[in-house]
Design an enzyme around this catalytic site. Structure first.
Site, short mmCIF file in Angstrom:
data_model
loop_
_atom_site.label_atom_id
_atom_site.label_comp_id
_atom_site.label_asym_id
_atom_site.label_seq_id
_atom_site.Cartn_x
_atom_site.Cartn_y
_atom_site.Cartn_z
N THR A 73 -42.27 24.02 57.14
CA THR A 73 -41.09 23.54 57.89
C THR A 73 -40.05 24.64 58.07
OG1 THR A 73 -40.05 22.80 55.83
CG2 THR A 73 -41.36 21.17 57.05
N GLU A 101 -31.07 24.66 55.00
CA GLU A 101 -31.50 24.17 56.31
C GLU A 101 -30.90 22.80 56.61
OE1 GLU A 101 -35.88 26.30 56.68
OE2 GLU A 101 -35.70 24.47 55.53
N GLU A 124 -38.39 26.92 43.20
CA GLU A 124 -38.01 28.31 43.49
C GLU A 124 -39.17 29.26 43.30
OE1 GLU A 124 -36.19 32.33 42.20
OE2 GLU A 124 -37.69 31.04 41.26
N GLU A 134 -34.39 24.80 51.59
CA GLU A 134 -34.33 23.51 52.30
C GLU A 134 -32.89 22.99 52.31
OE1 GLU A 134 -37.08 22.59 54.01
OE2 GLU A 134 -37.77 24.49 53.18
N ASP A 182 -36.77 32.46 32.25
CA ASP A 182 -36.79 32.23 33.71
C ASP A 182 -37.28 30.83 34.01
OD1 ASP A 182 -37.07 32.27 36.45
OD2 ASP A 182 -38.60 33.84 36.48
N HIS A 195 -42.88 35.25 33.52
CA HIS A 195 -43.88 34.43 34.23
C HIS A 195 -45.16 34.21 33.42
CE1 HIS A 195 -42.12 34.70 38.58
NE2 HIS A 195 -41.23 34.33 37.69
N LEU A 209 -36.34 23.97 59.36
CA LEU A 209 -36.07 22.52 59.32
C LEU A 209 -36.12 22.05 57.88
CD1 LEU A 209 -38.29 21.25 62.28
CD2 LEU A 209 -35.78 21.14 62.17
#
Lengths: 704, 704
Positions: free
Chosen positions: A222, A392, A380, A389, A342, A509, A225
């Site tokens: 998207t 947006e 994220e 988003e 994190d 990570h 949008l």
């Protein structure tokens, strides 16, 4: 913090892969109201309140927040992620220490997850298909936290599934990528189990860095949008930004087996690492090693794209005087595994800052001048999806009303010094805050004085000052600065770079990024977490409560001047050869400098008297909107979301206007009159127009 | 006013052209301070000042302005155009009746001009090349004003030069276009010299309508960048929007010779006109006519593209309280020939309004709350070039600060009734003004009461009201509404549509549009000019001086509801067949309605008390910025500058959301799952996001 380090092996195209060339290791940078005190329209920042907040931000509470936040793995859109949504709502709706309101905003976004039924695998097989060696499918269970159904196995998100069929990498080209983190890049060379976590902060040999391999940020289906359930979605087959070939990350323990058995020419010196052998380029295994020369590497990737629900949590404290001016402060909530550093080190700080402010709010002792919006972003790690988003969905009102965005993702990489990244207008408020707070462990020094010892630069305006870094796309500030043009910053505590060359904290990570890791190695005592919470709280209160916005727009003059000088020095001769003059850019920068200096004077004069609140508002609007004037949504048609003509991605080493630099790189070897040279001229005009527009924004408002 | 009517003959491909098919006639819609009275921050509109201004706007001064402005032809960038620049500067810098400041902004823009050495020609020739008939190269000198070096001969600006070589139109396709205005379209059928100017307002048989044939607006070489001398310019060969084949306009006197001699099948009934013969489709001439069947039409076009300097003149009255809020009022200055109606009738009004306001300003009796910026745009006739470059140069600050744009181009088409076009938020202020001013010639009626008799509609909210038209791209409001998203309007006096079917006033864009024409036929006595000046002055003062901005944003609810209903009625079944639900759009429109109604209530409540100026400012910002929330710069990638999702060009007859309607038209005959159907879904999501964003802008500012 989102981002991947593409390292290690590129594997030839085959179900049974001839082990191909090792590409070396290099980092890809990634991207119902409370009682209100009576407040007059000309009320300035209350230093007493600031002092109170500084005093109340508590290290042990941050520690307890972190313990809870990192108790379980909370990958985006999993049940534990949803539990943390509820935790945030509960904290932000608390009657004693909550905000005015808090709610969730759910999006339906495309994630990429490894198959539970068909685990990804990396093996070495002989010509008959017998497995000679298998890479680990999960990390070693060192602390009891590395195993369990919620620990997502190592994978490269959005890498397509595949078990390619070709055999010879050199003949058929690269068909797959193996990624690992070399001990020389992450552990200062240490690689044995006894030298690494849980005996030090080092990355254990089995540790594997997960990451997203998406080229763009935001939900991939998207673009532009909001990913509401009803939104139009691209067919994934038509979506862009996915890696073209399978990829899989492995630990350096396994990488050693692959790499140290390679034959072929030596890899370049800068590609050599700390695995204890000479790195060679292949193709194929050496005859005196563990595998016969006709052995091959089999990489099987079974990642799946899935539409999942991911929530942002938004909390608001309504401004008493200018509720339509927003100070945003956010961090993501989702992790790869436990994510103690994190992102939970950031969320732990966020919760402590909102607790301290919420308590004053609910007591009725304080309400900010402007509204403060707190955001806990989802997804994220998959590509800044929740924050994107959000920008947006609320594009217009955020762009019209937002004063600044504060991001604290990893709040403590290490406990040595402040690290701040941001655009020039936020430099001064960060400096002011940092000067006011004692450095953890060095209470005779301020955070500022400590910072300047570890990272500094010589400013033509101020002399020696701490270095403010620039914003890439490594965390949720990216959509705010690049898409909306909102002055943004990212704050953290970090290393002594003279003591370690680790690219990032070693367990980044991996399944070793746990509460115990933070508690024992990253920030025992949590004084650096506390220090970051104080800097954030201080900056936030100054932005929300100061009568005059503490955005020093004239600090852009220094940046523009240095970009201009770099362009003149490094591109000037080339441009002149093609009859392209930097004169209009020189004139525009001069104009900006003049307008900024005049505005500074106007502010000083206004501050001497008792300025009318409307006058202050008009001036603040100029300060707030300056950053917007650098946006051009048509400047970089190939770059999704990037509109800021000063901070878009730049190739090459010249620190100058990115559009101009990139266009020059592309044009350099083309003929005069080429389309590439036309693009250089277009990019120059774009930056001239933006700097002119910025100067126009700063000029007296009734001048054109 | 810019715009062309493409009519008449499409000519086959040839230096000697076989006269091809006549396409029929149809219109393409086009597109140092003065003393300051002490003013408090909560001062509202001063009705006494309003009354004074209404009283001072003087018909005879407007007449004198017009006489001077239209004394000579003043095509864009000619010496007379530059003289008018000086006239405007002198008026706006006048010590007794000028503005605070006035200056010129010069752009270097690409115009298209006929060659002086090689006049364009349209002839009929026999097979040996003998000329059997020549169309006029200039209009008949009826009043002594139609001849002279400054009267630009009729041409189609930006039509490429050419004298095509092919012979048979049917075989080789269309290679050239002849354009004429049929007496049935412009003169209510009248076509003889004695029935037309100077004996009536009708178009003389030799009259030819000039016009620009550019597809886009703005300087064609610098899209999205201001056309400063140093700006990057496209190579004209790479610029888009030029007509592909030569074109030339001719008068109906000449068109009659061509058309009435054609052979072939009859043209459809709706193509027939008032030239006194049956229109036939060709190809070729009829054997019993003036020309042998082997005669051909030769169209020679020698237009040239030229970079020319064109100036805007900008004048400013600085606001006393909110100088950073702008009310813009403008018109273009350039004409095709004398341009008495187009555009000088508008400029004559502009000068009278600035004189009246300037006089009060210089006396020290008045200064507006907000700044007022007056614009005299250059090169409008070539494609709204001056105004577009202005919006490109000052994009950010105009978008952030502009309350509304008022356009008065042709101020009087005819002297019967007001005509207003605009976006919904400006409807109420135009109504308010129109109710306050007597209708010219009918002093017992207000302009409003007169207007409603000639043009009205039934509003579900208000009952019978005058019709507010929508804004296309026919004059300089286009870049303000479509590119910047600024609430805009266009005001004029116009015809009784029951008395004439003329497409526009008959001498539009011809050499007969002179002072005498206006003085004798369009508005003898200039009372309609005066009426327009009063409406403009009234609207302008309300916008500049009202404490609460008179932008009724809830009038958008009616528009959105009607667009939605049209979509449901006319597209609903089709969409349902393709499993596309309008549900999210229904929800968004409901949300908008709710937010707008709540905002109205909030305004009413605030107005009861003595609202804090900062509160009013915040509310006004919501009103001002609502229109911006409908912009999406990525909605229509094929349409230059069009970003407003409600007012972009729409094909088809359904008055609904243009992106949705156009996408449905394109998808209608494609298979399910086609890219065209994906575009329908994308357009639906775009409009949902925009309406949601608009609702979000209107909600209480501390809500998300």
């Amino acid at each position: 913090m989102q981002g991947v380090k593409v390292l290690g092996g590129v594997v030839g195209a085959a179900a049974l892969l001839g082990l191909g060339i090792i590409l070396g290791h290099f980092a890809i940078p990634k991207g119902a109201d409370s009682p209100a005190p009576s407040i007059s329209a000309s009320q300035d920042l209350d230093l007493g309140i600031l002092e109170t907040v500084m005093g109340q931000l508590d290290a042990s509470r941050i520690r307890e927040n972190l313990r809870e936040l990192s108790r379980e793995p909370h990958l985006s859109s999993t049940p534990r992620d949803e539990e943390l949504v509820q935790l945030l709502l509960q904290r932000w709706r608390d009657a004693e220490s909550g905000l005015d309101s808090a709610e969730t905003f759910e999006y339906e976004v495309l994630l990429s997850l490894p198959s539970q039924e068909q685990p990804n695998s990396v093996t070495i097989v002989d010509p008959t298909g017998n497995i000679l060696f298998s890479c680990r499918r999960s990390e070693e269970n060192v602390t009891g936290e590395q195993e369990g159904p919620d620990v997502v196995p190592p994978y490269a998100a959005y890498a397509p599934p595949g078990t390619p069929q070709a055999v010879n990498a050199a003949k058929h080209g690269v068909a797959g990528v193996l990624v690992y983190t070399d001990p020389s890049d992450i552990n200062d060379g240490q690689s044995s189990p006894s030298q690494t976590f849980p005996y030090s902060w080092g990355l254990p040999p089995s540790g594997v860095e997960r990451g997203s391999y998406l080229e763009y940020f935001g939900d991939p289906l998207t673009p532009y949008l909001p990913a509401n359930p009803s939104s139009f979605r691209l067919d994934p087959a038509n979506a862009s930004g996915f890696p073209p070939i399978p990829a899989q990350p492995i630990g350096f323990e396994d990488a050693k087996v692959l790499l140290c058995n390679l034959q072929g020419a030596s890899a370049p010196e800068t590609w050599q690492g700390a695995l204890g052998c000479e790195y060679r380029l292949g193709p194929g295994f050496r005859s005196d090693g563990n595998f016969s020369a006709d052995s091959q590497v089999n990489v099987s990737v079974h990642n799946r794209l899935e539409l999942r629900n991911s929530s942002n949590v938004l909390g608001i404290i309504r401004g008493a005087v200018e509720p339509d001016r927003y100070v945003l402060y956010g961090n993501h909530r989702d992790s790869w595994v436990h994510g103690a550093v994190d992102p939970s080190s950031g969320t732990a700080v966020l919760l402590e800052v909102t607790r301290a402010l919420g308590t004053l709010l609910k007591k009725g002792t304080w309400r900010p001048r402007r509204s403060v919006i707190f955001g806990s972003w989802g997804a994220e790690e998959f590509g800044l999806i929740g924050s994107t988003e959000f920008t947006e969905e609320f594009f217009s009102k955020l762009q019209e009303r937002t004063v600044a965005y504060i991001n604290v993702d990893i709040s403590v990489f290490a406990n040595v010094s402040l690290r701040a990244q941001g655009t020039p207008p936020i430099q001064s408020v960060v400096f002011t805050a940092a000067k006011q707070i004692p450095a953890p462990g060095r209470s005779s020094l301020s955070i500022y004085d400590n910072w300047i010892q570890y990272s500094n630069r010589s400013s033509p305006v101020y002399g020696l000052v701490p270095s403010l870094g620039t914003l890439g796309a490594g965390s949720d500030y990216a959509p705010f600065i690049h898409f909306l043009g909102i002055s943004s910053m990212d704050l953290a505590y970090t290393y002594d770079r003279s003591k370690t060359s680790a690219r990032i904290y070693p367990t980044y990570h991996t399944a070793f990024d746990t509460f115990g890791y933070v508690d024992n190695f990253v920030d025992p005592g949590f004084s650096s977490h506390q220090a970051v919470s104080r800097v954030v709280g201080n900056v936030l209160l100054r932005l929300s409560d100061s009568l005059f916005l503490p955005l020093n727009v004239s600090d852009y003059s220094e940046t523009l001047r240095s970009f201009l000088q770099a362009a003149q020095q490094d591109l000037g001769a080339l441009l002149e050869q093609h009859s392209i003059s930097l004169g209009p850019l020189v004139a525009a920068v001069d104009k900006f400098e003049g307008a900024a200096a005049a505005l500074d004077e106007r502010i000083s004069e206004l501050q001497k008297g008792t300025p009318d609140p409307l006058q202050v508002r008009m001036l603040n609007d100029q300060l707030m909107l300056l950053e917007r004037s650098f946006l051009n949504s048509r400047a970089f048609p190939e770059e999704r979301y990037y509109s800021h003509v000063l901070w878009a991605p730049r190739t090459g080493s010249v620190a100058t206007f990115p559009g101009l630099a990139n266009a020059c790189s592309a044009a350099m070897n083309t003929a005069p009159g080429s389309a590439a040279w036309a693009e250089v001229q277009r990019q120059l005009s774009i930056v001239v127009a933006a700097v002119e527009a910025a100067a126009a924004t700063l000029r007296p408002v009734a001048d054109l």
